[in-house]
Motif scaffolding. Structure first.
Motif, short mmCIF file in Angstrom:
data_model
loop_
_atom_site.label_atom_id
_atom_site.label_comp_id
_atom_site.label_asym_id
_atom_site.label_seq_id
_atom_site.Cartn_x
_atom_site.Cartn_y
_atom_site.Cartn_z
N LEU A 1 0.29 6.96 -11.76
CA LEU A 1 1.30 6.88 -12.81
C LEU A 1 0.87 7.52 -14.12
CD1 LEU A 1 2.72 3.29 -12.20
CD2 LEU A 1 3.65 5.48 -11.49
N GLY A 2 -0.42 7.78 -14.30
CA GLY A 2 -0.87 8.48 -15.49
C GLY A 2 -0.39 7.83 -16.77
N VAL A 3 0.20 8.63 -17.68
CA VAL A 3 0.62 8.09 -18.97
C VAL A 3 1.82 7.17 -18.87
CG1 VAL A 3 -0.32 10.06 -20.23
CG2 VAL A 3 2.05 10.14 -19.40
N ILE A 4 2.47 7.11 -17.69
CA ILE A 4 3.55 6.14 -17.53
C ILE A 4 3.01 4.73 -17.71
CG2 ILE A 4 5.19 5.15 -15.86
CD1 ILE A 4 5.52 7.95 -14.69
N GLY A 5 1.78 4.51 -17.25
CA GLY A 5 1.18 3.19 -17.36
C GLY A 5 1.16 2.45 -16.05
N ALA A 6 1.18 1.13 -16.11
CA ALA A 6 1.01 0.32 -14.91
C ALA A 6 2.29 0.15 -14.11
CB ALA A 6 0.47 -1.07 -15.30
N ASN A 7 3.45 0.39 -14.71
CA ASN A 7 4.72 0.07 -14.07
C ASN A 7 5.66 1.27 -14.08
OD1 ASN A 7 4.18 -2.93 -13.85
ND2 ASN A 7 4.01 -2.62 -16.06
N GLY A 8 6.48 1.37 -13.06
CA GLY A 8 7.46 2.44 -12.98
C GLY A 8 7.46 3.09 -11.62
N LEU A 9 8.52 3.84 -11.34
CA LEU A 9 8.72 4.51 -10.06
C LEU A 9 8.76 3.46 -8.94
CD1 LEU A 9 6.48 7.69 -10.54
CD2 LEU A 9 8.74 7.16 -11.48
N ALA A 10 8.10 3.70 -7.81
CA ALA A 10 8.14 2.76 -6.69
C ALA A 10 7.00 1.76 -6.83
CB ALA A 10 8.04 3.49 -5.37
N ALA A 11 7.31 0.47 -6.74
CA ALA A 11 6.31 -0.59 -6.86
C ALA A 11 5.72 -0.92 -5.50
CB ALA A 11 6.93 -1.84 -7.48
N ALA A 12 4.41 -1.11 -5.45
CA ALA A 12 3.73 -1.39 -4.18
C ALA A 12 4.29 -2.62 -3.49
CB ALA A 12 2.23 -1.55 -4.42
N ARG A 13 4.68 -3.62 -4.26
CA ARG A 13 5.14 -4.87 -3.65
C ARG A 13 6.49 -4.73 -2.95
NH1 ARG A 13 8.04 -9.03 -7.43
NH2 ARG A 13 9.26 -7.68 -8.82
N ASP A 14 7.22 -3.63 -3.21
CA ASP A 14 8.52 -3.43 -2.57
C ASP A 14 8.42 -2.75 -1.21
OD1 ASP A 14 9.93 -4.62 -4.65
OD2 ASP A 14 10.00 -2.77 -5.81
N PHE A 15 7.23 -2.35 -0.80
CA PHE A 15 7.04 -1.78 0.53
C PHE A 15 6.74 -2.92 1.49
CE2 PHE A 15 6.61 1.73 -2.26
CZ PHE A 15 7.01 2.85 -1.55
N LEU A 16 7.53 -3.01 2.56
CA LEU A 16 7.47 -4.15 3.47
C LEU A 16 6.91 -3.75 4.83
CD1 LEU A 16 10.93 -5.79 2.64
CD2 LEU A 16 8.69 -6.25 1.59
N TYR A 17 6.00 -4.57 5.33
CA TYR A 17 5.34 -4.34 6.62
C TYR A 17 5.74 -5.43 7.60
CZ TYR A 17 2.35 -0.97 4.19
OH TYR A 17 1.87 0.12 3.48
N PRO A 18 5.70 -5.14 8.90
CA PRO A 18 6.09 -6.16 9.88
C PRO A 18 5.00 -7.21 10.08
CG PRO A 18 5.36 -4.19 11.01
CD PRO A 18 5.36 -3.86 9.54
N VAL A 19 5.41 -8.36 10.56
CA VAL A 19 4.46 -9.36 11.04
C VAL A 19 4.33 -9.17 12.55
CG1 VAL A 19 5.03 -10.96 9.18
CG2 VAL A 19 6.24 -11.12 11.36
N ALA A 20 3.25 -9.72 13.10
CA ALA A 20 2.97 -9.53 14.52
C ALA A 20 4.10 -10.10 15.39
CB ALA A 20 1.64 -10.17 14.88
N TRP A 21 4.47 -9.36 16.39
CA TRP A 21 5.47 -9.76 17.38
C TRP A 21 5.07 -9.10 18.69
CZ3 TRP A 21 8.46 -6.73 20.54
CH2 TRP A 21 9.49 -7.36 21.24
N PHE A 22 5.21 -9.80 19.81
CA PHE A 22 4.76 -9.21 21.07
C PHE A 22 5.66 -9.62 22.21
CE2 PHE A 22 2.95 -13.40 21.31
CZ PHE A 22 2.89 -13.70 22.66
N GLU A 23 5.56 -8.82 23.28
CA GLU A 23 6.15 -9.18 24.56
C GLU A 23 5.13 -8.93 25.65
OE1 GLU A 23 9.61 -6.80 25.21
OE2 GLU A 23 8.49 -4.94 25.48
N ASP A 24 5.09 -9.81 26.65
CA ASP A 24 4.19 -9.67 27.80
C ASP A 24 5.06 -9.34 29.00
OD1 ASP A 24 2.17 -9.72 29.62
OD2 ASP A 24 1.78 -11.87 29.50
N ARG A 25 5.22 -8.05 29.24
CA ARG A 25 6.17 -7.61 30.26
C ARG A 25 5.57 -6.49 31.07
NH1 ARG A 25 11.26 -4.29 30.28
NH2 ARG A 25 10.68 -3.56 28.21
N THR A 26 5.58 -6.62 32.37
CA THR A 26 5.10 -5.55 33.25
C THR A 26 6.31 -4.96 33.98
OG1 THR A 26 4.68 -7.20 34.97
CG2 THR A 26 2.82 -6.57 33.59
N ALA A 27 6.68 -3.78 33.54
CA ALA A 27 7.80 -3.05 34.13
C ALA A 27 7.64 -1.60 33.71
CB ALA A 27 9.13 -3.62 33.65
N PRO A 28 8.11 -0.67 34.53
CA PRO A 28 7.98 0.75 34.16
C PRO A 28 8.73 1.06 32.87
CG PRO A 28 8.55 0.50 36.48
CD PRO A 28 8.72 -0.84 35.87
#
Length: 438
Positions: A212-239
């Motif tokens: 962000l340079g001279v913009i400072g600590a805040n502005g543009l896209a905030a890291a906390r607004d990027f969302l990641y999945p939580v673990a989810w699984f399936e145990d399936r044997t099929a082609p």
């Protein structure tokens, strides 16, 4: 079986953060690769950068899965001629614009609905990019996709998607984006009858948030607004069919079990989503027009400091208040090539012709800017009044590399052959003295 649309989704936030998640209590071991993992799981690391990359740039995740991802089937070529690495070196230095791709009349999923528009560089040399449209009318069924060449940034324009990945589930709608890191297996399910949007393949360094340079600590896209999945699984044997993008080609094989069997994971090489409406737009509050770099969401850096391989820029709703200023994007030529798409509404530099789902390209050092109707409106505007842009969401893939087009982009029916006419009525306003000729 693959998750249904009624399943509740949960997310964890923080761009590039070291995350950890488990679908079963105690599935995460105390050490990365113990002799015996909980629940009899296998430890497997996936690395998106070199092992020795600096700590703040290193991308890797540890996966704890029911079966390791070894024994990949022998690969055979998969024919999808519109998703191609064949680019035209004779691409002319001319502004171009395209209508949106049509939704297919026959059943087509995300992989078969990809159409390459432009690109440059080499998946073999891990440098450059490719840009595509997708248009589809069915979910991926009993098939998954893996891109070993590139990170994929997907920009839905019409129709929401559910993204099923090895690391969990994401739902993404128009005016949101999703990024799938290199090597992560996934499939896309449609939540509506049809879907359409844009894809950028990034062959080089992964996308990151800009400093962000001279913009400072805040502005543009905030890291906390990027969302990641939580673990989810399936145990399936099929082609299940596995389609892999490797060295610019598509390959196919058949897995005998689901690849979505990761019970727990920790790390930062993981898919994520971002709502473009959460972008904190900056601009001038006095006079003059800032450069479009103030709209930068994500950047893929190059070897040259300050020059990116490819940038993802967004033009969201905003208020224009600069006085005595030509408020639309000004006329300009620059070293970058600019590929624009419109997700929603209208773009403030074009009065007509640039519609949601369409695209435009302004090559390196080729003059471009607002059309004649927009110029007239801007010159007559009262700039002591605030101009609220509310019904809009446009984006740009910008790169220092020239964009080479595919034959489909150059000669297909979507290309607007009359695009240059939008500037035909930009007239001379010169009011200085006239000097005689000769």
């Amino acid at each position: 079986m693959v998750a249904t649309m009624t399943d509740t989704l949960h997310y964890q936030a923080g761009f590039g953060s070291e995350l950890q998640t488990e679908a079963l209590p105690g599935a995460l071991p105390a050490h990365n690769s113990p002799q015996h993992c909980p629940y009899g799981l296998y430890a497997e690391q996936i690395s998106g950068t070199a092992f020795t990359a600096p700590r703040h740039q290193n991308r890797r995740s540890w996966l704890y899965r029911i079966r390791p991802s070894v024994g990949q089937p022998c690969a055979e070529p998969y024919a999808q001629p519109r998703f191609t690495a064949s680019l035209r070196p004779d691409t002319p230095p001319e502004p171009m614009r395209w209508d949106p791709p049509l939704i297919p009349a026959t059943p087509v999923d995300f992989v078969d609905g990809l159409v390459t528009v432009a690109g440059n560089g080499s998946a073999t040399l891990q440098h450059g990019f490719a840009i595509h449209w997708y248009a589809c009318n069915q979910s991926m069924s009993e098939r998954v996709f893996c891109n070993a060449d590139a990170e994929m940034l997907i920009v839905p324009q019409h129709g929401a998607l559910r993204v099923v990945t090895e690391l969990g589930l994401l739902e993404v709608a128009p005016q949101e984006i999703v990024v799938i890191p290199r090597g992560i297996r996934f499939l896309l399910e449609l939540t509506e009858d049809t879907a359409r949007g844009y894809v950028c393949e990034n062959f080089g360094a992964p996308f990151r948030l800009p400093d962000l340079g001279v913009i400072g600590a805040n502005g543009l896209a905030a890291a906390r607004d990027f969302l990641y999945p939580v673990a989810w699984f399936e145990d399936r044997t099929a082609p299940i069919q596995l389609i892999t993008r490797y060295l610019g080609q598509l390959w196919q094989g058949v897995l005998q079990r689901s690849p979505f069997d990761v019970v727990a994971w920790h790390g930062n090489h993981a898919p994520y989503k971002y709502d473009l409406r959460r972008f904190n737009t900056l601009g001038s509050v006095s006079f003059d027009h800032p450069d479009p770099s103030i709209f930068l969401v994500l950047q893929a850096p190059s070897d040259t400091p300050g020059v990116d391989q490819i940038d993802f820029v967004v033009f969201p709703p905003r208020a224009l208040v600069a006085q005595d200023t030509f408020r639309p994007p000004w006329f300009h030529r620059n070293v970058a090539s600019e590929f624009m798409g419109l997700i929603h509404g209208r773009y403030d530099a074009k009065a007509s012709g640039f519609v949601p789902g369409g695209a435009s390209l302004h090559p390196c050092m080729t003059g471009h800017g607002p059309d004649a109707a927009t110029v007239e409106r801007a010159l007559q505007a009262d700039t002591h009044q605030t101009d609220y842009l509310t019904d809009t969401m446009a984006f740009m893939f910008e790169t220092r590399l020239p964009m080479l087009l595919t034959d489909h982009a150059l000669n297909g029916p979507q290309r607007q052959r009359n695009y240059l006419d939008c500037w035909a009525d930009v007239r001379s306003r010169f009011a200085g003295p006239t000097h005689p000729q000769g």
